[in-house]
Design a protein around this motif. Structure first.
Motif, mmCIF file in Angstrom:
data_model
loop_
_atom_site.group_PDB
_atom_site.id
_atom_site.type_symbol
_atom_site.label_atom_id
_atom_site.label_comp_id
_atom_site.label_asym_id
_atom_site.label_seq_id
_atom_site.Cartn_x
_atom_site.Cartn_y
_atom_site.Cartn_z
ATOM 1 N N ASP A 181 0.836 -1.207 0.000
ATOM 2 C CA ASP A 181 0.000 0.000 0.000
ATOM 3 C C ASP A 181 0.868 1.254 0.000
ATOM 4 O OD1 ASP A 181 -2.302 -1.622 0.274
ATOM 5 O OD2 ASP A 181 -2.285 -1.422 2.470
ATOM 6 N N ILE A 182 1.844 1.256 0.895
ATOM 7 C CA ILE A 182 2.723 2.415 1.046
ATOM 8 C C ILE A 182 3.524 2.638 -0.228
ATOM 9 C CG2 ILE A 182 4.720 3.300 2.332
ATOM 10 C CD1 ILE A 182 3.469 1.711 4.791
ATOM 11 N N ALA A 183 4.086 1.565 -0.776
ATOM 12 C CA ALA A 183 4.861 1.680 -2.013
ATOM 13 C C ALA A 183 3.985 2.182 -3.160
ATOM 14 C CB ALA A 183 5.499 0.349 -2.367
ATOM 15 N N GLY A 184 2.746 1.730 -3.214
ATOM 16 C CA GLY A 184 1.838 2.195 -4.264
ATOM 17 C C GLY A 184 1.587 3.678 -4.195
ATOM 18 N N ARG A 185 1.397 4.195 -2.975
ATOM 19 C CA ARG A 185 1.171 5.642 -2.825
ATOM 20 C C ARG A 185 2.424 6.434 -3.132
ATOM 21 N NH1 ARG A 185 -1.749 3.748 1.832
ATOM 22 N NH2 ARG A 185 -0.076 4.479 3.175
ATOM 23 N N VAL A 186 3.593 5.932 -2.676
ATOM 24 C CA VAL A 186 4.866 6.595 -2.986
ATOM 25 C C VAL A 186 5.071 6.624 -4.500
ATOM 26 C CG1 VAL A 186 7.379 6.420 -2.802
ATOM 27 C CG2 VAL A 186 5.955 6.076 -0.776
ATOM 28 N N ALA A 187 4.820 5.506 -5.153
ATOM 29 C CA ALA A 187 5.001 5.417 -6.602
ATOM 30 C C ALA A 187 4.093 6.407 -7.327
ATOM 31 C CB ALA A 187 4.721 3.992 -7.074
ATOM 32 N N ALA A 188 2.853 6.529 -6.867
ATOM 33 C CA ALA A 188 1.920 7.459 -7.504
ATOM 34 C C ALA A 188 2.410 8.902 -7.389
ATOM 35 C CB ALA A 188 0.532 7.320 -6.882
ATOM 36 N N VAL A 189 2.915 9.270 -6.218
ATOM 37 C CA VAL A 189 3.431 10.637 -6.014
ATOM 38 C C VAL A 189 4.695 10.860 -6.834
ATOM 39 C CG1 VAL A 189 4.433 12.216 -4.306
ATOM 40 C CG2 VAL A 189 2.390 10.889 -3.733
ATOM 41 N N ALA A 190 5.564 9.849 -6.885
ATOM 42 C CA ALA A 190 6.855 9.983 -7.567
ATOM 43 C C ALA A 190 6.772 9.737 -9.067
ATOM 44 C CB ALA A 190 7.866 9.030 -6.942
ATOM 45 N N GLY A 191 5.633 9.232 -9.537
ATOM 46 C CA GLY A 191 5.492 8.945 -10.951
ATOM 47 C C GLY A 191 6.312 7.748 -11.406
ATOM 48 N N LEU A 192 6.404 6.734 -10.544
ATOM 49 C CA LEU A 192 7.176 5.530 -10.837
ATOM 50 C C LEU A 192 6.274 4.302 -10.736
ATOM 51 C CD1 LEU A 192 10.222 6.321 -8.540
ATOM 52 C CD2 LEU A 192 10.192 6.428 -11.050
ATOM 53 N N PRO A 193 6.635 3.217 -11.412
ATOM 54 C CA PRO A 193 5.894 1.974 -11.205
ATOM 55 C C PRO A 193 6.165 1.414 -9.802
ATOM 56 C CG PRO A 193 7.183 1.900 -13.249
ATOM 57 C CD PRO A 193 7.628 3.111 -12.479
ATOM 58 N N ALA A 194 5.119 0.996 -9.122
ATOM 59 C CA ALA A 194 5.276 0.463 -7.763
ATOM 60 C C ALA A 194 6.215 -0.737 -7.744
ATOM 61 C CB ALA A 194 3.920 0.092 -7.178
ATOM 62 N N ALA A 195 6.183 -1.547 -8.788
ATOM 63 C CA ALA A 195 7.046 -2.733 -8.843
ATOM 64 C C ALA A 195 8.524 -2.374 -8.822
ATOM 65 C CB ALA A 195 6.735 -3.550 -10.094
ATOM 66 N N ASP A 196 8.850 -1.164 -9.285
ATOM 67 C CA ASP A 196 10.246 -0.727 -9.319
ATOM 68 C C ASP A 196 10.775 -0.312 -7.945
ATOM 69 O OD1 ASP A 196 10.159 -1.178 -12.025
ATOM 70 O OD2 ASP A 196 10.356 0.941 -12.596
#
Length: 92
Positions: free
Chosen positions: A54-69
């Motif tokens: 969940d946390i990685a998904g939100r960070v990825a959305a803010v940073a514009g990166l794929p969560a898997a990365d």
């Protein structure tokens, strides 16, 4: 299992966010941990709670990166914060 674990702020932890930095400390003994850049971004998302995914998904959305990365790095950082005593992990 880490993937289903939820993370939260440990008891007796204080935190302040100012000018792109987060200051986190176990109270009253400290010492403060200063989080900048991506670490401050992860901390901000920890405040909303959830699993590492969940946390990685939100960070990825803010940073514009794929969560898997970033999931591996986020999990490692969350584990470090647990080791420092400022986060707790609730295994699900």
């Amino acid at each position: 299992m880490r993937g289903s674990a939820a993370y939260g702020i440990a008891p007796n932890v204080g935190h302040v966010h100012d000018a792109g930095r987060s200051y986190v400390a176990r109270l009253p003994e400290g010492p403060p941990i200063v989080l900048t850049d991506s670490a401050a971004l992860v901390w901000a998302q920890v405040l909303a709670g959830g699993t590492a995914s969940d946390i990685a998904g939100r960070v990825a959305a803010v940073a514009g990166l794929p969560a898997a990365d970033i999931i591996g790095d986020v999990e490692t950082f969350l584990d470090e914060l647990v080791t420092h005593g400022v986060l707790v992990r609730h295994d699900g």
